[in-house]
Scaffold this active site. Structure first.
Site, PDB file in Angstrom:
ATOM      1  N   GLY A 120      22.992  -3.840 -32.982  1.00  0.00           N
ATOM      2  CA  GLY A 120      21.555  -4.317 -33.036  1.00  0.00           C
ATOM      3  C   GLY A 120      21.687  -5.863 -33.043  1.00  0.00           C
ATOM      4  N   CYS A 121      22.149  -6.919 -34.092  1.00  0.00           N
ATOM      5  CA  CYS A 121      22.214  -7.529 -34.919  1.00  0.00           C
ATOM      6  C   CYS A 121      22.991  -8.700 -33.852  1.00  0.00           C
ATOM      7  CB  CYS A 121      23.049  -7.623 -36.307  1.00  0.00           C
ATOM      8  SG  CYS A 121      22.986  -6.142 -37.630  1.00  0.00           S
ATOM      9  N   THR A 122      23.917  -8.353 -32.858  1.00  0.00           N
ATOM     10  CA  THR A 122      24.487  -8.882 -32.122  1.00  0.00           C
ATOM     11  C   THR A 122      23.428  -9.238 -30.917  1.00  0.00           C
ATOM     12  OG1 THR A 122      26.514  -7.662 -32.267  1.00  0.00           O
ATOM     13  CG2 THR A 122      25.915  -9.005 -30.146  1.00  0.00           C
ATOM     14  N   ALA A 137      20.972 -11.808 -31.919  1.00  0.00           N
ATOM     15  CA  ALA A 137      21.564 -12.777 -31.920  1.00  0.00           C
ATOM     16  C   ALA A 137      21.241 -13.797 -31.093  1.00  0.00           C
ATOM     17  CB  ALA A 137      22.660 -13.136 -32.799  1.00  0.00           C
TER      18      ALA A 137
END
Length: 153
Positions: free
Chosen positions: A43-45, A48
């Site tokens: 999710g964070c990738t 970003a």
């Protein structure tokens, strides 16, 4: 806890590339400050990458995008290099900025509770005031929604 209309809590944090970023020094730019749990997770990738893909549009709207997590600068550097990220990633290793913005919260997964960053985005206007807050962010379509809000400011 922060609220719309208040002055955004100022900070200076180390960032990817070895420099530092100070929120108040960015005025009169608008700032998208997004808090995320961990570098190089799915999710964070995606989040970003979405902010990086729209970076030229954010910049055209007079806005800087800063991602904040408790990861180290070295982890941020590795994350940026691996995915070709163009946004600023700030390291809040001590967690003080996460505390100031109220995103360090008790979470639960598989019946276990733990403390972690609740995915949250804060839009700060040209005067340094909080214009909008998105809590418990769902990543899909989020960067586009934030860009719309930036352009409407």
């Amino acid at each position: 806890m922060i609220s719309i209309g208040q002055t955004a809590p100022d900070f200076t944090l180390p960032r990817d590339g070895g420099a530092s970023v100070t929120l108040s020094a960015l005025r009169p730019q608008k700032v998208v400050l997004y808090f995320y749990p961990k570098d190089d997770t799915s999710g964070c990738t995606l989040e970003a990458q979405d902010f990086t893909a729209a970076l030229a549009d954010f910049q055209a709207a007079g806005c800087t995008v800063i991602g904040v997590s408790k990861d180290s600068v070295a982890a941020h550097d590795k994350f940026c290099k691996k995915y070709g990220l163009g946004i600023v990633l700030a390291s809040d290793a001590e967690g003080s900025v996460c505390e100031d913005y109220g995103v360090w919260k008790e979470k639960s997964m598989y019946g276990k509770t733990y403390m972690g960053i609740e995915r949250t985005t804060v839009l700060i206007d040209a005067k340094g005031q909080i214009a909008q807050i998105w809590a418990k962010v769902k990543v899909k379509g989020h960067a586009a929604e934030v860009l719309d809000a930036v352009q409407a400011l």
